[in-house]
Design a protein around this motif. Structure first.
Motif, PDB file in Angstrom:
ATOM      1  N   PHE A  63       0.851  -1.187   0.000  1.00 63.33           N
ATOM      2  CA  PHE A  63       0.000   0.000   0.000  1.00 63.33           C
ATOM      3  C   PHE A  63       0.889   1.240   0.000  1.00 63.33           C
ATOM      4  CE2 PHE A  63      -2.687  -3.310   1.688  1.00 63.33           C
ATOM      5  CZ  PHE A  63      -3.892  -3.080   1.042  1.00 63.33           C
ATOM      6  N   ILE A  64       0.548   2.183  -0.893  1.00 60.39           N
ATOM      7  CA  ILE A  64       1.368   3.385  -1.076  1.00 60.39           C
ATOM      8  C   ILE A  64       0.519   4.640  -0.895  1.00 60.39           C
ATOM      9  CG2 ILE A  64       2.771   4.694  -2.742  1.00 60.39           C
ATOM     10  CD1 ILE A  64       4.098   2.085  -2.175  1.00 60.39           C
ATOM     11  N   CYS A  65       1.035   5.580  -0.100  1.00 61.71           N
ATOM     12  CA  CYS A  65       0.475   6.931  -0.056  1.00 61.71           C
ATOM     13  C   CYS A  65       1.661   7.899  -0.072  1.00 61.71           C
ATOM     14  CB  CYS A  65      -0.466   7.131   1.137  1.00 61.71           C
ATOM     15  SG  CYS A  65       0.301   7.140   2.773  1.00 61.71           S
ATOM     16  N   ASN A  79       3.259   7.718   4.259  1.00 63.58           N
ATOM     17  CA  ASN A  79       3.185   6.441   4.979  1.00 63.58           C
ATOM     18  C   ASN A  79       2.939   6.639   6.469  1.00 63.58           C
ATOM     19  OD1 ASN A  79       5.321   3.754   5.952  1.00 63.58           O
ATOM     20  ND2 ASN A  79       3.299   3.515   5.094  1.00 63.58           N
ATOM     21  N   SER A  92      -1.770   4.574   3.993  1.00 73.11           N
ATOM     22  CA  SER A  92      -1.140   3.283   3.685  1.00 73.11           C
ATOM     23  C   SER A  92      -0.798   2.509   4.955  1.00 73.11           C
ATOM     24  CB  SER A  92       0.099   3.462   2.803  1.00 73.11           C
ATOM     25  OG  SER A  92       1.087   4.245   3.436  1.00 73.11           O
ATOM     26  N   GLU A 129      -2.056  -1.230   5.880  1.00 70.94           N
ATOM     27  CA  GLU A 129      -1.147  -2.302   6.301  1.00 70.94           C
ATOM     28  C   GLU A 129      -1.673  -2.974   7.564  1.00 70.94           C
ATOM     29  OE1 GLU A 129       3.482  -3.083   7.670  1.00 70.94           O
ATOM     30  OE2 GLU A 129       2.906  -1.078   7.013  1.00 70.94           O
ATOM     31  N   SER A 149       3.691  -1.336   3.675  1.00 71.08           N
ATOM     32  CA  SER A 149       3.256  -0.020   3.210  1.00 71.08           C
ATOM     33  C   SER A 149       4.469   0.888   3.123  1.00 71.08           C
ATOM     34  CB  SER A 149       2.200   0.569   4.156  1.00 71.08           C
ATOM     35  OG  SER A 149       2.748   0.815   5.435  1.00 71.08           O
TER      36      SER A 149
END
Length: 112
Positions: A5-7, A10, A14, A18, A31
């Motif tokens: 998961f990416i934002c 972090n 994300s 996670e 993440s």
């Protein structure tokens, strides 16, 4: 199955994803963030490790393509379209994540 998961930083989106998806015990989950100063900054190792990559916004997808074009070949990248309007473990964010991610992978029944 390995989920990434990416934002941006972090810290909220994300990281929440996670924590939510690792509790199911059926996925390996990590993440990371795309920006300098991210809690964990995404790198080529993360991309290579992941089976599915979930990004929160179009800008995250663009940044990954700019920096990791080669590593992304053959990877599933899903944009969730979740804006940076939520704090860590926000109930609305959790519901959004579960709903959007479940369109692509199975979310165990007792956790939906």
């Amino acid at each position: 199955m390995k989920l990434l998961f990416i934002c941006s930083k972090n810290r909220w989106r994300s990281l929440t994803a996670e924590k939510i998806f690792e509790q199911y015990g059926v996925y390996d989950v990590k993440s990371a963030g795309t920006e300098e100063g991210a809690r964990i900054k995404v790198n080529a190792g993360h991309i290579g490790w992941a089976d599915w990559i979930f990004v929160m916004e179009k800008k995250h997808e663009r940044r990954l393509h700019e920096k990791f074009r080669q590593e992304l070949q053959g990877k599933h990248i899903i944009r969730l379209d979740i804006p940076d309007d939520y704090e860590y473990m926000d109930e609305e964010l959790i519901d959004l994540l579960k709903g959007r991610v479940s369109e692509y992978i199975e979310v165990p029944e007792e956790h939906t």
